[in-house]
Scaffold this motif. Structure first.
Motif, PDB file in Angstrom:
ATOM      1  N   ASP A 181       0.816  -1.211   0.000  1.00 15.67           N
ATOM      2  CA  ASP A 181       0.000   0.000   0.000  1.00 15.67           C
ATOM      3  C   ASP A 181       0.847   1.257   0.000  1.00 15.67           C
ATOM      4  O   ASP A 181       0.357   2.354   0.307  1.00 15.67           O
ATOM      5  CB  ASP A 181      -0.925   0.013   1.222  1.00 15.67           C
ATOM      6  N   PRO A 222      -1.237   6.100   2.459  1.00 16.82           N
ATOM      7  CA  PRO A 222      -1.560   4.868   1.732  1.00 16.82           C
ATOM      8  C   PRO A 222      -2.966   4.851   1.156  1.00 16.82           C
ATOM      9  O   PRO A 222      -3.209   4.239   0.112  1.00 16.82           O
ATOM     10  CB  PRO A 222      -1.382   3.783   2.803  1.00 16.82           C
ATOM     11  N   ARG A 264      -3.881   3.913  -2.669  1.00 18.37           N
ATOM     12  CA  ARG A 264      -4.838   2.864  -3.042  1.00 18.37           C
ATOM     13  C   ARG A 264      -5.828   3.355  -4.093  1.00 18.37           C
ATOM     14  O   ARG A 264      -6.259   2.582  -4.958  1.00 18.37           O
ATOM     15  CB  ARG A 264      -5.565   2.343  -1.797  1.00 18.37           C
ATOM     16  N   ARG A 275      -3.956   3.069  -7.287  1.00 19.03           N
ATOM     17  CA  ARG A 275      -3.833   1.668  -7.691  1.00 19.03           C
ATOM     18  C   ARG A 275      -5.155   1.140  -8.232  1.00 19.03           C
ATOM     19  O   ARG A 275      -5.179   0.353  -9.179  1.00 19.03           O
ATOM     20  CB  ARG A 275      -3.343   0.810  -6.525  1.00 19.03           C
ATOM     21  N   ALA A 276      -6.268   1.577  -7.650  1.00 20.19           N
ATOM     22  CA  ALA A 276      -7.569   1.156  -8.156  1.00 20.19           C
ATOM     23  C   ALA A 276      -7.762   1.601  -9.599  1.00 20.19           C
ATOM     24  O   ALA A 276      -8.265   0.839 -10.439  1.00 20.19           O
ATOM     25  CB  ALA A 276      -8.678   1.718  -7.268  1.00 20.19           C
ATOM     26  N   PRO A 290      -8.863  -1.262  -5.137  1.00 21.69           N
ATOM     27  CA  PRO A 290      -7.409  -1.415  -5.238  1.00 21.69           C
ATOM     28  C   PRO A 290      -6.929  -2.859  -5.149  1.00 21.69           C
ATOM     29  O   PRO A 290      -5.732  -3.098  -4.991  1.00 21.69           O
ATOM     30  CB  PRO A 290      -6.906  -0.602  -4.036  1.00 21.69           C
ATOM     31  N   GLU A 291      -7.839  -3.830  -5.233  1.00 20.71           N
ATOM     32  CA  GLU A 291      -7.461  -5.243  -5.148  1.00 20.71           C
ATOM     33  C   GLU A 291      -7.748  -5.938  -6.477  1.00 20.71           C
ATOM     34  O   GLU A 291      -8.778  -5.702  -7.106  1.00 20.71           O
ATOM     35  CB  GLU A 291      -8.233  -5.944  -4.028  1.00 20.71           C
ATOM     36  N   ARG A 342       1.795  -6.627  -4.805  1.00 22.75           N
ATOM     37  CA  ARG A 342       0.689  -6.291  -3.917  1.00 22.75           C
ATOM     38  C   ARG A 342       0.930  -6.690  -2.464  1.00 22.75           C
ATOM     39  O   ARG A 342       0.473  -6.010  -1.541  1.00 22.75           O
ATOM     40  CB  ARG A 342      -0.602  -6.961  -4.441  1.00 22.75           C
TER      41      ARG A 342
END
Length: 526
Positions: free
Chosen positions: A259, A271, A275, A278-279, A300-301, A323
């Motif tokens: 993160d 963080p 995220r 990253r999303a 973000p996953e 990740r």
């Protein structure tokens, strides 16, 4: 047919054929194949399939077919010229390149939520079989792609070939290597990350990034992917064979970890803010690559690590080394901290369990940053990079100990990221050249990142002198082709002499061999 096209190999012509305007493609279609969507079908401002087609993640009974509708691919709003509504896209698969024997067809709904991308998961196909595919919307027809299903896991496979590649900075060079890769006879292409670069660079060869700023938002990432995917060489490589893909750092941001954003420029970034970035990056990655629904990102996953089987010859374990890792160290004396993670406990356990139960002849990891030890300092003293597995030495030791304890046969790692090529023995104790070798790593160079390379540079001289487990080095650019057989495998390092202009030829700089049942490099031919 023109003299230009008649001189092209047939498979190359097929890969390139659909990149022209849609009207040219339709002119080659029989009249019976041209159907019109029902009244009320959305009217597009141009040809929808400008970004080409792709397939990926093959199984014995099917494969993912991909395209993304973008009649105005570089539109500033990131929508690719598409309206804010869903569109039905038809697809067809055939056993022949002229689509006389169509075996599967269907309709997918391309939504604005996912950038009007299409991910058709086709089932009911025959294992270890070549197929051709295409998409339709209204009276427009996509380029034709070629793909192949995986052999059944219980089948005895005599041989197969796959290429692996990574690191294609648009600003640094032309993607000429992909022109050559598209002409190879491949069952699979494995891409190990840095499909795009997130920076604002303009370079010096007339390939400046769009947008002309670093990417942060979903709109930014969509435009950047569109720019890359407009490259005809990249489109040809996608259309030639199924791909298996995994992101690395530049697909989000340089050197990110877990993160945490890039440590040297944004050490104090929240963080939660990273995220969000990253999303956006994950969504654009999914929208633009042939991934299954199991990899649809949730904020973000995104599920990246997965396992593919090809007969009894190959188990391919695709890793996610970004990740779940801990943040990069600034003090290399802490790299043996046993609590530090590269894969995370869950992925590490999944990997070792799969390797321990594998019945495949060759067990391969698709890995983003190199796992071998690499001392960067000539003479006394040692210096290691903190972004590769050297910065996570205890995690690497756990993995290698686990491989040794399970007596995993023919353990291989294919890796990208470093913009250079190395073949190396993987040792239980890198400090002791006589220690057990548990496998072999093939570090592959970049497609274009780093600009023009040389066969040998100063770092290569140091690496070979300070790291006796390294058996080959080259600092040019290109891709790698792995040939798997029952008794041995080899990796051909295919390089181009320059990337700052189009038209470079390709040569095999070296072929590195590993024998069945014997860990490590057997010999190198140049």
């Amino acid at each position: 047919m023109s003299q230009l096209f008649s001189d092209l190999p047939r498979r190359r012509f097929l890969a390139l054929g659909g990149i022209a305007a849609g009207s040219a493609i339709l002119a080659a279609e029989p009249a019976s194949a041209r159907s019109v969507e029902p009244a009320g079908q959305v009217v597009l401002p141009g040809y929808a399939f400008t970004l080409g087609v792709a397939s990926g993640d093959p199984k014995p009974d099917g494969v993912v077919l991909w395209t993304r509708l973008a009649p105005e691919p570089l539109a500033l709003d990131g929508r690719g010229g598409m309206p804010d509504r869903s569109v039905n896209v038809r697809w067809e698969m055939a056993e022949d390149e002229r689509f006389r024997r169509i075996v599967r067809r269907g309709v997918e709904r391309a939504t604005s939520r996912w950038g009007h991308s299409v991910h058709a998961e086709v089932h009911g196909l025959r294992p270890d079989r070549m197929y051709w595919y295409r998409f339709r919307i209204g009276d427009q027809v996509s380029p034709v792609g070629r793909t192949r299903t995986a052999p059944h896991p219980s089948s005895t496979l005599r041989s197969m070939s796959f290429a692996f590649a990574s690191c294609q900075a648009y600003t640094d060079g032309f993607f000429t290597a992909y022109d050559h890769l598209a002409a190879e006879d491949l069952d699979l292409v494995v891409h190990l990350g840095d499909y795009i670069y997130e920076g604002a660079g303009a370079g010096s060869i007339g390939r400046a990034h769009l947008p002309a700023a670093e990417t942060f938002s979903l709109t930014d990432y969509r435009i950047r992917y569109a720019q890359y995917k407009l490259d005809p060489a990249l489109q040809a490589a996608h259309a030639a064979a199924p791909w298996v893909v995994a992101p690395d750092d530049h697909d989000v941001e340089n050197n990110w970890a877990g993160d945490h954003s890039q440590p040297d420029t944004e050490p104090d970034q929240d963080p939660a803010v990273f995220r969000l970035r990253r999303a956006a990056a994950y969504q654009a990655y999914y929208e633009n690559l042939p991934l299954r629904a199991s990899s649809i990102p949730h904020g973000p996953e995104m599920q990246v690590y997965r396992r593919l089987q090809f007969g009894d010859l190959l188990q391919l374990n695709v890793l996610d080394t970004r990740r779940f890792r801990d943040r990069q160290l600034t003090d290399q004396s802490l790299r043996w901290d046993p609590n530090r993670q590269m894969l995370g406990a869950e992925q590490e356990a999944w990997l070792l369990k799969g390797l321990g139960s594998s019945t495949a002849r060759w067990n391969v990891l698709g890995n983003q940053t190199f796992a071998m030890e690499a001392d960067h300092t000539a003479g006394p003293g040692e210096t290691f990079g903190m972004d590769p597995w050297d910065g996570y030495a205890a995690a690497r030791q756990r993995l290698f100990d686990g491989v040794a304890a399970r007596n995993v046969d023919n353990f291989l790692i294919v890796t990208g990221d470093a913009h250079r090529s190395v073949a190396a023995d993987l040792k239980l104790n890198f400090a002791d050249p006589a220690s057990r070798t548990v496998g072999t790593e093939f570090l592959g160079t970049s497609i274009s990142s780093g600009g023009n390379g040389t066969a040998m540079d100063a770092l290569g001289v140091t690496w070979l002198a300070e790291n006796p487990h390294m058996k080959f080095h080259n600092a040019q650019h290109g891709y790698q082709v792995c040939h798997l057989g029952r008794h041995e495998m080899s990796t051909d390092y295919r390089v181009v002499p320059f990337v700052n202009a189009p038209g470079a030829p390709v040569t095999t700089q070296a072929s590195v061999y590993v024998q069945n049942g014997r860990a490590g490099v057997a010999h190198v031919t140049t």
